[in-house]
Write a protein that holds these residues in place. Structure first.
Motif, short mmCIF file in Angstrom:
data_model
loop_
_atom_site.label_atom_id
_atom_site.label_comp_id
_atom_site.label_asym_id
_atom_site.label_seq_id
_atom_site.Cartn_x
_atom_site.Cartn_y
_atom_site.Cartn_z
N GLY A 24 0.81 -1.20 0.00
CA GLY A 24 0.00 0.00 0.00
C GLY A 24 0.85 1.26 0.00
O GLY A 24 0.57 2.22 -0.74
N ILE A 25 1.89 1.27 0.82
CA ILE A 25 2.75 2.46 0.92
C ILE A 25 3.46 2.72 -0.41
O ILE A 25 3.46 3.85 -0.93
CB ILE A 25 3.77 2.31 2.06
CG1 ILE A 25 3.06 2.09 3.41
CG2 ILE A 25 4.67 3.54 2.15
CD1 ILE A 25 3.98 1.73 4.55
N LEU A 26 4.05 1.68 -0.98
CA LEU A 26 4.76 1.84 -2.25
C LEU A 26 3.81 2.26 -3.37
O LEU A 26 4.16 3.10 -4.21
CB LEU A 26 5.47 0.54 -2.62
CG LEU A 26 6.80 0.28 -1.91
CD1 LEU A 26 7.24 -1.16 -2.11
CD2 LEU A 26 7.89 1.23 -2.40
N SER A 27 2.62 1.69 -3.39
CA SER A 27 1.65 2.02 -4.44
C SER A 27 1.24 3.48 -4.35
O SER A 27 1.11 4.17 -5.37
CB SER A 27 0.42 1.11 -4.34
OG SER A 27 0.77 -0.25 -4.53
N ALA A 28 1.04 3.97 -3.13
CA ALA A 28 0.68 5.38 -2.95
C ALA A 28 1.83 6.29 -3.36
O ALA A 28 1.62 7.32 -4.01
CB ALA A 28 0.30 5.63 -1.49
N GLN A 45 14.14 -0.19 -2.50
CA GLN A 45 15.35 -1.03 -2.46
C GLN A 45 15.10 -2.29 -1.64
O GLN A 45 15.50 -3.39 -2.03
CB GLN A 45 16.50 -0.22 -1.86
CG GLN A 45 17.82 -0.96 -1.78
CD GLN A 45 18.89 -0.10 -1.12
OE1 GLN A 45 18.65 0.58 -0.13
NE2 GLN A 45 20.09 -0.12 -1.68
N ARG A 46 14.43 -2.12 -0.51
CA ARG A 46 14.13 -3.29 0.33
C ARG A 46 13.16 -4.23 -0.39
O ARG A 46 13.31 -5.45 -0.31
CB ARG A 46 13.55 -2.83 1.67
CG ARG A 46 14.58 -2.20 2.59
CD ARG A 46 13.93 -1.70 3.89
NE ARG A 46 13.18 -2.76 4.55
CZ ARG A 46 13.73 -3.69 5.33
NH1 ARG A 46 15.04 -3.68 5.55
NH2 ARG A 46 12.99 -4.62 5.89
N TYR A 47 12.19 -3.67 -1.08
CA TYR A 47 11.25 -4.51 -1.83
C TYR A 47 11.99 -5.35 -2.86
O TYR A 47 11.75 -6.56 -2.99
CB TYR A 47 10.19 -3.63 -2.51
CG TYR A 47 9.43 -4.34 -3.60
CD1 TYR A 47 8.46 -5.30 -3.30
CD2 TYR A 47 9.71 -4.08 -4.95
CE1 TYR A 47 7.78 -5.97 -4.30
CE2 TYR A 47 9.03 -4.73 -5.95
CZ TYR A 47 8.06 -5.68 -5.63
OH TYR A 47 7.39 -6.34 -6.62
#
Length: 201
Positions: A84-88, A153-155
């Motif tokens: 959710g955070i990355l998508s936003a 990067q972590r993803y």
């Protein structure tokens, strides 16, 4: 004031895309004090941010509880809150995000207002310390645009834990707001929370 020193706008993101496996039903739809938690948390976010969105999975887009609200659908598969955070951040990269879990029945406007007031745009994030272990609480926190690189990067390396991302970043850590961030994950915890709310009424 030049563009580099301008404070990013603050948007709100309510995370509702979890599978709620331990609760065995949609946590966002659970009613506390007669109202679905999703709607209550949505109003809290609207009160302290410029724009607010609901984070959801694609399969939830037509859910009646969510369909009438501005949605940001997960672009990442089954990696938990980081999706959710990355998508936003992908959708509005210029914004900072006040990210909020949907299972915090004791959260109030004053707690969120404190977070916003103490926000430090110069670091990657501003978060409260957990009342349980003192570590950063990633799901009631403000994630600045600068946090995106680390999360991405972590993803890409297979690491999806937002808390560990905060621990690795230049986050501002605020004192715990007490019980305001107590969450509810199981039917037993929900029953106990209902009793707590009745005693507070």
């Amino acid at each position: 004031m030049n563009g580099q020193s301008k404070v990013p706008p603050l948007y709100g993101l309510l995370l509702t895309g979890g599978a709620s496996r331990r609760m065995q039903q949609d946590k966002a739809a659970l009613a506390y004090r007669g109202e679905p938690q999703l709607l209550r948390a949505w109003r809290l976010l609207q009160a302290v941010t410029e724009r607010a969105f609901v984070s959801a999975r694609d399969t939830q887009r037509d859910d009646p509880l969510r369909a009438g609200l501005p949605l940001i659908l997960d672009r990442y598969e089954a990696i938990g809150p980081a999706a959710g955070i990355l998508s936003a951040q992908d959708e509005y990269p210029e914004a900072a995000w006040l990210v909020l879990a949907c299972d915090l029945p004791l959260l109030d406007t004053a707690t969120l207002q404190l977070l916003v007031t103490r926000r430090d745009p110069a670091v990657a994030a501003t978060a409260f310390a957990s009342s349980h272990d003192g570590l950063p609480e990633p799901l009631c926190a403000i994630w600045e645009p600068a946090s995106h690189g680390l999360l991405r990067q972590r993803y890409e390396s297979g690491s999806y834990c937002p808390r560990k991302a905060l621990m690795q970043s230049s986050a501002r850590l605020l004192p715990t707001p007490g019980a305001a961030l107590d969450n509810v994950n199981t039917p037993e915890e929900r029953e106990a929370m209902q009793h707590r709310l009745e005693t507070l009424a």
